[in-house]
Design a protein around this motif. Structure first.
Motif, PDB file in Angstrom:
ATOM      1  N   MET A  92       0.849  -1.195   0.000  1.00  0.00           N
ATOM      2  CA  MET A  92       0.000   0.000   0.000  1.00  0.00           C
ATOM      3  C   MET A  92       0.883   1.244   0.000  1.00  0.00           C
ATOM      4  N   TRP A  93       0.476   2.232  -0.777  1.00  0.00           N
ATOM      5  CA  TRP A  93       1.220   3.486  -0.839  1.00  0.00           C
ATOM      6  C   TRP A  93       0.280   4.638  -0.565  1.00  0.00           C
ATOM      7  N   GLY A  94       0.780   5.640   0.128  1.00  0.00           N
ATOM      8  CA  GLY A  94       0.033   6.873   0.345  1.00  0.00           C
ATOM      9  C   GLY A  94       0.988   7.969   0.770  1.00  0.00           C
ATOM     10  N   SER A  95       0.488   9.174   0.781  1.00  0.00           N
ATOM     11  CA  SER A  95       1.325  10.277   1.237  1.00  0.00           C
ATOM     12  C   SER A  95       1.298  10.320   2.760  1.00  0.00           C
ATOM     13  N   VAL A  96       2.221  11.064   3.346  1.00  0.00           N
ATOM     14  CA  VAL A  96       2.243  11.212   4.795  1.00  0.00           C
ATOM     15  C   VAL A  96       0.987  11.919   5.287  1.00  0.00           C
ATOM     16  N   GLU A  97       0.322  12.618   4.365  1.00  0.00           N
ATOM     17  CA  GLU A  97      -0.911  13.337   4.701  1.00  0.00           C
ATOM     18  C   GLU A  97      -2.141  12.431   4.670  1.00  0.00           C
ATOM     19  N   THR A  98      -2.001  11.206   4.165  1.00  0.00           N
ATOM     20  CA  THR A  98      -3.123  10.274   4.085  1.00  0.00           C
ATOM     21  C   THR A  98      -3.627   9.981   5.497  1.00  0.00           C
ATOM     22  N   THR A  99      -4.938  10.078   5.671  1.00  0.00           N
ATOM     23  CA  THR A  99      -5.531   9.803   6.973  1.00  0.00           C
ATOM     24  C   THR A  99      -5.489   8.319   7.293  1.00  0.00           C
ATOM     25  N   LEU A 100      -5.839   7.481   6.294  1.00  0.00           N
ATOM     26  CA  LEU A 100      -5.900   6.044   6.520  1.00  0.00           C
ATOM     27  C   LEU A 100      -5.562   5.289   5.245  1.00  0.00           C
ATOM     28  N   MET A 101      -4.641   4.338   5.350  1.00  0.00           N
ATOM     29  CA  MET A 101      -4.390   3.378   4.277  1.00  0.00           C
ATOM     30  C   MET A 101      -5.028   2.077   4.725  1.00  0.00           C
ATOM     31  N   GLN A 102      -5.705   1.406   3.803  1.00  0.00           N
ATOM     32  CA  GLN A 102      -6.397   0.177   4.183  1.00  0.00           C
ATOM     33  C   GLN A 102      -6.137  -0.929   3.171  1.00  0.00           C
ATOM     34  N   ALA A 103      -5.541  -2.013   3.640  1.00  0.00           N
ATOM     35  CA  ALA A 103      -5.329  -3.206   2.813  1.00  0.00           C
ATOM     36  C   ALA A 103      -6.496  -4.149   3.086  1.00  0.00           C
ATOM     37  N   GLU A 104      -7.063  -4.697   2.020  1.00  0.00           N
ATOM     38  CA  GLU A 104      -8.199  -5.606   2.152  1.00  0.00           C
ATOM     39  C   GLU A 104      -7.764  -7.020   1.811  1.00  0.00           C
ATOM     40  N   GLY A 105      -8.382  -7.992   2.482  1.00  0.00           N
ATOM     41  CA  GLY A 105      -8.033  -9.380   2.235  1.00  0.00           C
ATOM     42  C   GLY A 105      -9.233 -10.302   2.248  1.00  0.00           C
ATOM     43  N   THR A 106      -9.101 -11.409   1.506  1.00  0.00           N
ATOM     44  CA  THR A 106     -10.139 -12.439   1.436  1.00  0.00           C
ATOM     45  C   THR A 106      -9.515 -13.772   1.817  1.00  0.00           C
ATOM     46  N   ILE A 107     -10.170 -14.479   2.735  1.00  0.00           N
ATOM     47  CA  ILE A 107      -9.690 -15.764   3.235  1.00  0.00           C
ATOM     48  C   ILE A 107     -10.721 -16.822   2.880  1.00  0.00           C
ATOM     49  N   GLU A 108     -10.233 -17.999   2.443  1.00  0.00           N
ATOM     50  CA  GLU A 108     -11.135 -19.088   2.056  1.00  0.00           C
ATOM     51  C   GLU A 108     -10.842 -20.351   2.870  1.00  0.00           C
ATOM     52  N   ASN A 109     -11.924 -21.041   3.250  1.00  0.00           N
ATOM     53  CA  ASN A 109     -11.828 -22.355   3.890  1.00  0.00           C
ATOM     54  C   ASN A 109     -11.807 -23.381   2.763  1.00  0.00           C
ATOM     55  N   THR A 110     -10.672 -24.019   2.558  1.00  0.00           N
ATOM     56  CA  THR A 110     -10.511 -24.966   1.453  1.00  0.00           C
ATOM     57  C   THR A 110     -10.528 -26.422   1.904  1.00  0.00           C
TER      58      THR A 110
END
Length: 173
Positions: free
Chosen positions: A31-49
């Motif tokens: 994830m990339w953002g400026s120092v001024e970014t309020t929030l960076m958010q990485a999203e993920g998906t998990i599967e039961n295989t």
């Protein structure tokens, strides 16, 4: 006698091997953002295989390296305070089901640098049945982009140079 001992050892080894029941089908690893970014958010998906039973899954955050003055936390069914490293509750995932309710949140709070965090998803009844990933958050001063983080800066102009038939380099202006 040697054959019996060898056979028992082989059976013990095979009996101790388990298939992994969890898979990360999607995660925003960089994830990339400026120092001024309020929030960076990485999203993920998990599967039961595992295909046969529901699994109660917890998440553990492991701090590899963080920029002093920044904050990070994660959400798994709900969002937890920055001091929480293991989700207090497990989320049940049915066989073949994908859950897209994981979020790794990062607040640069005006500080530049790279913070690296590891997230492990595991079966609440068997922590050996787990899958982990690393997420890297890069906060840069305005106008500076981490070339490897992709075009997340909002800059709309770019040009591409072909180095070979299979390689290209994209420059952002």
């Amino acid at each position: 006698m040697k054959k019996i001992i060898l056979s028992l050892g082989l059976l013990a080894t095979i009996g101790g091997v388990q298939a992994q029941s969890l898979t990360i089908t999607h995660i925003d690893n960089s994830m990339w953002g400026s120092v001024e970014t309020t929030l960076m958010q990485a999203e993920g998906t998990i599967e039961n295989t595992n295909g046969s039973a529901p699994i109660a899954v917890r998440v553990e955050r492991i701090t590899i390296d963080t920029v002093p003055g920044t904050q990070n936390y994660f959400c798994w069914e709900q969002c937890y305070e920055p001091a929480t490293n293991v989700s207090p509750t497990a989320m049940t995932i049915d066989p073949g089901q994908r859950i897209d309710q994981f979020y790794a949140d990062y607040k640069p709070n005006g500080f530049a640098g790279v913070s690296t965090l590891k997230y492990c998803f595991y079966d609440d009844t068997n922590q050996m049945d787990s899958v982990c990933t690393i997420v890297r958050f890069t906060a840069s001063p305005l106008g500076v982009q981490d070339v490897f983080a992709g075009n997340q800066s909002g800059v709309s102009e770019s040009f591409v140079i072909k180095i070979s038939p299979t390689s290209t380099v994209k420059f952002l202006i």
